[in-house]
Design a protein around this motif. Structure first.
Motif, short mmCIF file in Angstrom:
data_model
loop_
_atom_site.label_atom_id
_atom_site.label_comp_id
_atom_site.label_asym_id
_atom_site.label_seq_id
_atom_site.Cartn_x
_atom_site.Cartn_y
_atom_site.Cartn_z
N MET A 146 64.47 22.20 39.25
CA MET A 146 63.93 23.44 38.55
C MET A 146 63.42 23.07 37.19
O MET A 146 63.32 24.16 36.33
CB MET A 146 64.95 24.72 38.47
N PHE B 5 62.82 30.92 34.85
CA PHE B 5 64.10 31.14 35.29
C PHE B 5 65.11 31.94 34.18
O PHE B 5 65.50 33.23 34.52
CB PHE B 5 64.97 30.15 35.89
N GLN C 269 66.24 29.21 46.50
CA GLN C 269 65.28 30.48 46.90
C GLN C 269 65.87 31.83 46.03
O GLN C 269 65.00 32.53 45.50
CB GLN C 269 65.39 30.84 48.52
N SER D 29 67.21 31.53 43.11
CA SER D 29 66.82 31.38 41.83
C SER D 29 65.03 31.82 41.64
O SER D 29 64.81 32.46 40.66
CB SER D 29 66.76 29.86 41.30
N ILE D 30 64.46 31.89 42.65
CA ILE D 30 63.09 32.43 42.44
C ILE D 30 62.97 33.87 42.57
O ILE D 30 62.65 34.41 41.63
CB ILE D 30 62.22 31.99 43.91
N SER D 31 63.98 34.46 43.41
CA SER D 31 64.16 35.99 43.14
C SER D 31 64.58 36.37 41.96
O SER D 31 64.30 37.43 41.28
CB SER D 31 65.13 36.53 44.23
N SER E 225 64.06 34.73 38.98
CA SER E 225 62.98 34.74 38.09
C SER E 225 62.12 35.99 37.92
O SER E 225 61.56 36.18 37.11
CB SER E 225 62.20 33.33 38.46
N SER F 31 55.70 33.82 42.54
CA SER F 31 56.51 33.39 43.64
C SER F 31 56.26 32.42 44.28
O SER F 31 56.79 31.27 44.55
CB SER F 31 57.23 34.66 44.44
N LEU G 169 56.30 29.24 41.92
CA LEU G 169 57.50 28.81 41.81
C LEU G 169 58.28 27.88 43.21
O LEU G 169 58.79 26.98 42.77
CB LEU G 169 58.60 29.94 41.50
N PHE G 170 57.78 28.48 44.22
CA PHE G 170 58.14 27.74 45.42
C PHE G 170 57.61 26.65 45.55
O PHE G 170 58.04 25.23 45.70
CB PHE G 170 57.66 28.59 46.72
N ILE H 114 59.49 24.27 42.92
CA ILE H 114 60.93 23.86 43.18
C ILE H 114 61.24 23.28 44.48
O ILE H 114 61.93 22.15 44.51
CB ILE H 114 61.60 25.21 43.29
N ARG I 190 57.20 32.54 52.36
CA ARG I 190 56.53 33.64 51.57
C ARG I 190 56.13 34.99 52.56
O ARG I 190 56.38 36.04 52.33
CB ARG I 190 55.52 33.30 50.75
#
Length: 346
Positions: free
Chosen positions: A152, A159, A270, A272-274, A276, A289, A292-293, A296, A314
């Motif tokens: 990350m 984040f 995953q 951490s994406i939520s 963020s 999203s 970021l995916f 990461i 996604r």
């Protein structure tokens, strides 16, 4: 702004963000190769991922059914599932998921659930929803520094921004609930200050509306004092609900026959994406999203599997959720419309 204009604006906004997302993600990419790789995914794992989405929606319906029961309101489980679908559908298509709870209150009111009761229940759902994200984010910061530094590093500013916004949001809501008088005084003084600069028109009307909102927070505090164990139970249910959705990415990873990365690490990344994107003013975190995916999970979905993995992860976690909840919401809309027509006839 009228309700119709507001709906048109939201629809246009979603379509524009969707188009920009598609362009930024797939520009210059070979769509044929991506599609071919996606067809290689094992369907069983994809079905498990879709099951996680349904479990995620069902999780909130379980919480609603449980909380209504503590208030002595009898509701059917399938009706609570409908409330959840309505909430997730409107959350998916509105910035910062702001349209979900107002829509749920509207449908609850149609089933003769008092607005103050519905508001208290949904406030607790929101508070626990945010608290779980904050807990996951803090767990990453305190105990997973190696994972963050490895996967990350490039997205840490986003984040920390998302985590900070969630902490501020949770803190504000908890102050509103447990220190209502303090919050009321602060907000009223702020309104008076802004009113002196003529930032707001009809200041008295805004104060009255704000007072009603504060009263709902007071009702929430009273409920929690009488049902202290409820908050703990709802937190546990919310944690399991959120984790279910994070497992979608793990099942997509396994669907390509990939190995080497532990299940818990994929689920936390995953999550951490939520953390963020949850507070960002984008419908469903659309756009950010996806990027970021791709950043990461680049070392995890190695080779040609990264972009197809993002599309499936996604696509299942957001778009399956969107279309599934849209179908249930449409069914609920026609059901209430037909019920209203029968009432008028009688």
């Amino acid at each position: 702004m009228s309700e119709r204009k507001k709906n048109l604006f939201n629809a246009a906004f979603v379509l524009i963000v969707f188009a920009l997302t598609i362009y930024s993600v797939f520009a210059g990419k070979d769509l044929g190769d991506i599609a071919e790789t996606i067809t290689e995914a094992e369907p069983v794992y994809l079905l498990l991922g879709m099951g996680c989405v349904v479990l995620f929606i069902w999780g909130e319906s379980k919480i609603l059914h449980y909380m209504f029961g503590t208030l002595g309101i009898r509701t059917k489980r399938r009706t609570c599932f409908m409330y959840s679908c309505v909430g997730f559908f409107f959350s998916c298509i509105t910035p910062s998921a702001g349209g979900g709870q107002p829509a749920q209150i509207l449908y609850m009111r149609k089933n003769m659930i008092p607005v103050p009761v519905a508001t208290v229940v949904l406030m607790i759902v929101t508070i626990t929803y945010k608290l779980v994200l904050v807990a996951v984010g803090c767990f990453l910061v305190l105990f997973c520094r190696g994972t963050m530094d490895r996967y990350m590093w490039e997205v840490l500013p986003v984040f920390y921004l998302g985590l900070g916004l969630n902490v501020v949001c949770c803190t504000a809501m908890l102050i509103l609930v447990f220190h209502t008088s303090l919050a009321r005084n602060i907000v009223m003084k702020l309104l008076d200050l802004l009113g002196g600069f003529r930032v707001f028109r009809r200041l008295a009307a805004k104060k009255e509306r704000l007072t009603l909102t504060m009263d709902h927070y007071g009702d929430t505090a009273a409920y929690l004092k009488q049902h202290k164990r409820v908050l703990v139970n709802v937190l546990l249910l919310t944690f399991m609900q959120r984790i279910a959705l994070f497992f979608v990415t793990f099942f997509v990873y396994r669907s390509f026959g990939l190995h080497g990365t532990a299940m818990w690490r994929i689920v936390l990344l995953q999550a951490s994406i939520s953390v963020s994107v949850d507070m960002l003013p984008l419908p469903g975190g659309m756009g950010i999203s996806e990027h970021l995916f791709l950043t990461i999970f680049d070392p995890i979905f190695y080779g040609d599997f990264l972009l197809p993995g993002m599309v499936l992860s996604r696509g299942i976690a957001y778009y399956v959720q969107l279309f599934f909840s849209a179908a249930v919401t449409a069914g609920a809309h026609f059901m209430f419309k037909r019920r209203g027509s029968r009432t008028k006839c009688t």
